[in-house]
Design a protein around this motif. Structure first.
Motif, mmCIF file in Angstrom:
data_model
loop_
_atom_site.group_PDB
_atom_site.id
_atom_site.type_symbol
_atom_site.label_atom_id
_atom_site.label_comp_id
_atom_site.label_asym_id
_atom_site.label_seq_id
_atom_site.Cartn_x
_atom_site.Cartn_y
_atom_site.Cartn_z
ATOM 1 N N SER A 109 0.859 -0.779 -0.069
ATOM 2 C CA SER A 109 -0.243 -0.276 0.215
ATOM 3 C C SER A 109 0.724 1.357 0.165
ATOM 4 C CB SER A 109 -0.903 0.071 1.164
ATOM 5 O OG SER A 109 -0.381 0.335 2.554
ATOM 6 N N VAL A 110 0.564 2.428 -0.820
ATOM 7 C CA VAL A 110 1.070 3.697 -1.002
ATOM 8 C C VAL A 110 0.421 4.540 -0.336
ATOM 9 C CG1 VAL A 110 2.408 5.377 -2.287
ATOM 10 C CG2 VAL A 110 2.759 3.311 -2.225
ATOM 11 N N SER A 111 -0.340 5.220 0.686
ATOM 12 C CA SER A 111 -0.321 5.907 1.225
ATOM 13 C C SER A 111 0.045 7.340 1.844
ATOM 14 C CB SER A 111 -1.417 5.536 2.188
ATOM 15 O OG SER A 111 -1.784 3.979 2.399
ATOM 16 N N ASP A 112 -0.992 8.529 1.421
ATOM 17 C CA ASP A 112 -0.643 10.166 1.234
ATOM 18 C C ASP A 112 -1.518 10.176 1.821
ATOM 19 O OD1 ASP A 112 -2.009 11.401 -0.589
ATOM 20 O OD2 ASP A 112 -1.384 10.415 -1.908
ATOM 21 N N THR A 113 -1.078 12.145 2.516
ATOM 22 C CA THR A 113 -2.382 13.103 3.425
ATOM 23 C C THR A 113 -2.919 14.376 2.278
ATOM 24 O OG1 THR A 113 -0.524 14.190 3.874
ATOM 25 C CG2 THR A 113 -1.401 11.880 5.895
ATOM 26 N N GLY A 114 -2.606 13.358 0.822
ATOM 27 C CA GLY A 114 -3.096 15.005 0.112
ATOM 28 C C GLY A 114 -3.912 15.299 -0.195
#
Length: 539
Positions: free
Chosen positions: A312-317
């Motif tokens: 998984s690749v998560s961001d807060t964008g």
């Protein structure tokens, strides 16, 4: 009682009434949307099919304007139709767009027939329409498939020459870097050349992967190891105001995938996450074992129940709207400014994951960030020794005799220079026929390894290898190419027992691959593996 009634016969009047009832029933319960309206566009008839297609009930529509179904940008179309209806002209069926009660736009095919009074005056029109949204979607998919086929042909045709050029740029630049001292001011310029060549290589690879013209070399690997190998490179892609965290799962299973393309997926997702956080934020890359059950698969088209390792690749964008998510994996779709994105990144990711038998999912909301979840099927085979990235340090050396077969003079000279610099004795040839001549004339120490391009004039690499194997069954063959050739590969996946080095290669990758093959005692005959018969070079 009339004689007709006494005889049981139905009068003409009764027959007319029955026919009218039947016609009304057919109209009312037809799946076709049948609507009647006055010349002023007021609805006077609205059947069950119209209710199903447009979402409005008869009570809501009868007495109201038909214009409610027209999107604002189709107003001129509405005026044209009403003008033709008033003139008594039929409007043949044509494809257009209408708006449902819930606001959604649908593709419909509509046609209009004038309704005349007994004295010939046009008093209204009957409109027949049906939903062609699915047909339009299939047409769009067909056009997209044709576009991708053209892109595939273009990519594979250009890639061979383009990758040869990149191989020369990267190869000689690597040799320059190796010869420069650590304090040389020229190292910065050579580094920029290397970076530009890598970007060009990545773009070509995306085109080839998406069009399924690129070579996939899957191995059994540990995703934690693969992500760890990429850590330093990925951190160079993000800005200083983004906190990047790796969260490797404990005791995760093994997967079978091409480590180079796993890296391609991660790079694309990390770059997208970076662009979604222009003011900074948090980026998290994690792995974990996962199981997808029947209920999950039922609500996620493309997912297959089973055991997986999830990356998984998560961001807060900034997150994405539902409309953007719906088009996310379409080729050439991008939300980035002109010149900032090709629209191939996520389409490439999806293709790579699908080729590995996996599934990719995205969760995103505006202002809440985005998470991509990639599911790779778990396998029980042992780890492949080739799964980790190659070692660093001085290039391996040797004294064996090698034959380089390459039709591009620049690439041929580069490969020869790199290998000779490591101590090998190197022979060279411009194509398969030339190589057979060189082998025939060669005296002394046997040739240990042939490095050959796949596609060449007069005789390609495969035919040449088959012929050589008839006289030298233990001769090792390393194929190189900038695109897929069906003679060596099936469905874009390398066959077992065939050694392959994708172009453009660097001096480091070439030197390590050659040394690995020379040291590998289990490397077996290409001819025996493929089961093909030798080809007479004179034919």
């Amino acid at each position: 009682m009339s004689s007709d009634d006494q005889s049981g016969k139905i009068s003409d009047t009764q027959q007319a009434k029955i026919a009218a009832f039947r016609l009304a029933a057919i109209i009312e319960y037809s799946n076709e949307a049948i609507v009647s309206k006055t010349v002023d566009g007021i609805v006077v008839g609205w059947n069950h099919g119209a209710e199903q297609l447009y979402g409005y009930s008869a009570e809501e529509m009868i007495g109201g304007p038909i214009a409610i179904l027209f999107p604002p940008d189709h107003y001129q179309e509405y005026l044209r139709i009403m003008k033709e209806v008033k003139n008594g002209s039929a409007v043949p069926a044509f494809d257009t767009v209408r708006r449902r009660k819930d606001g959604t736009l649908i593709n419909v095919s509509v046609g209009f027939t004038p309704i005349e009074a007994r004295h010939g005056e046009v008093i209204g029109t009957s409109k027949n329409s049906h939903d062609i949204t699915r047909i339009k979607k299939l047409e769009a998919q067909f056009i997209q498939a044709q576009k991708m086929e053209v892109v595939g042909h273009l990519a594979s045709g250009v890639a061979h020459d383009f990758n040869n050029i990149l191989a020369v740029i990267m190869g000689y630049n690597g040799m320059i870097l190796a010869g420069l001292g650590p304090e040389s001011p020229l190292r910065k310029f050579a580094g920029e050349i290397e970076h530009a060549a890598e970007r060009a290589t990545g773009l070509t690879r995306q085109l080839l992967v998406f069009s399924r013209k690129q070579t996939v070399q899957p191995v059994v690997l540990d995703l934690n190891d693969t992500v760890a190998d990429l850590d330093k490179m990925l951190r160079r892609l993000v800005d200083e105001n983004i906190a990047m965290t790796m969260v490797p799962g404990k005791e995760i299973g093994r997967v079978k995938a091409d480590p180079g393309y796993v890296g391609q997926v991660l790079m694309n997702l990390v770059v997208n996450a970076r662009d979604a956080m222009p003011n900074g934020g948090k980026l998290t890359i994690a792995t974990v074992n996962a199981t997808l059950d029947e209920s999950y698969a039922a609500t996620h088209p493309g997912a297959i129940p089973g055991d997986y390792v999830m990356l998984s690749v998560s961001d807060t964008g900034t997150g994405m709207t539902a409309e953007v998510k719906a088009h996310l994996f379409e080729a050439f779709f991008t939300t980035k400014p002109k010149g900032k994105g090709t629209g191939l990144g996520l389409a490439t990711c999806q293709t790579i994951v699908q080729q590995s038998g996996g599934y990719i999912e995205v969760n995103s909301e505006i202002g809440q960030g985005t998470t991509f979840k990639i599911y790779f099927p778990r396998v029980e085979q042992p780890l492949d020794v080739k799964a980790r990235s190659g070692p660093t340090g001085p290039l391996p050396r040797g004294t064996e005799t090698l034959l380089v077969v390459e039709d591009d003079p620049s690439v041929r000279h580069l490969a020869r220079s790199v290998l000779e610099a490591q101590g090998y004795r190197v022979l060279s040839a411009a194509n398969g026929q030339d190589a057979l001549r060189v082998v025939h004339e060669h005296k002394g120490v046997p040739i240990h390894l042939v490095i050959t391009d796949v596609v060449m004039p007069l005789m390609g690499g495969k035919a040449m290898a088959e012929w050589l194997k008839t006289s030298y069954p233990d001769l090792k063959i390393l194929f190189t190419s900038g695109y897929t050739d069906d003679a060596i590969l099936r469905h874009g996946v390398l066959e077992a027992g065939v050694e392959f080095l994708s172009k453009p290669y660097t001096p480091t990758t070439l030197a390590y691959k050659v040394r690995q093959m020379l040291d590998d005692e289990t490397n077996t005959s290409f001819l025996r593996k493929t089961g093909n018969e030798a080809v007479n070079p004179t034919q």
